[in-house]
Design an enzyme around this catalytic site. Sequence first.
Site, PDB file in Angstrom:
ATOM      1  CB  CYS A 194      -0.986  -0.032   1.153  1.00  0.00           C
ATOM      2  SG  CYS A 194      -2.338   1.166   0.961  1.00  0.00           S
ATOM      3  CG  HIS A 225      -3.938  -3.124   2.896  1.00  0.00           C
ATOM      4  ND1 HIS A 225      -2.899  -2.776   3.725  1.00  0.00           N
ATOM      5  CD2 HIS A 225      -4.554  -1.971   2.542  1.00  0.00           C
ATOM      6  CE1 HIS A 225      -2.892  -1.463   3.880  1.00  0.00           C
ATOM      7  NE2 HIS A 225      -3.869  -0.949   3.171  1.00  0.00           N
ATOM      8  CD  GLU A 276      -2.107  -6.047   5.207  1.00  0.00           C
ATOM      9  OE1 GLU A 276      -2.250  -4.845   5.490  1.00  0.00           O
ATOM     10  OE2 GLU A 276      -1.522  -6.425   4.154  1.00  0.00           O
TER      11      GLU A 276
END
Length: 219
Positions: free
Chosen positions: A89, A197, A199
């Site tokens: 990001c 992202h 994650e």
Amino acid sequence: MSTFEPPAETLADVVLVDYGLGNLRSATRGLERAGASVEITDDPGAFAAADGVVLPGVGAFREGMENAGPLREALVDHAESGRPLFGICLGMQMLLTSSEEADHEGEGEVTGLDLIPGTNVRFDVDRKVPHMGWNELRVERDHPIVAGVDGEYAYFVHSYYAEPDDPDAVVATADYGVDFPAVVANDAGNVFGTQFHPEKSGETGLRILRNFVEYCAER
């Protein structure tokens, strides 16, 4: 039920850079599930012993570069050594040369890491900004980080996107009124980043993180 099978053993030792703006807890969990041993640190001396370095980031470009300023030389040295550097990001945007964000906020020019020459530009589309939510990834060229994710969906939150000087730096794109780079990489392939992202991107994100860990192990 998850179809992602974590490895039975640690594949690579990864440093997660702590410069005050990263989503460290979620990134650590994802990397560990992908087979990495993770060290969270702001000590540039730790980079040399790592198989790969992850530069996460949430927030503004100027703040990111100011916070990471003491680590700039070590990050550049790590990248120039040929070892993997993965920006997430804001961390991806910091890999570029500059960003319109500081100018937009009236703060003047800020210099990024300049590992992937180019600038970050603000969305100029007839849609809500920031671009927030799930979007489809379209792989434009081969790179280990995007193996197995063409046509899959990832989670984005951003108002600016990368515009590399070299079109070949674009590895994958997504559409938000304009085709924008979702994944970029340098010529050597060892410096790369995702605008989304991983994650927060479910199975797709875990695949990306596993690709990264395996790439680190192979290098």
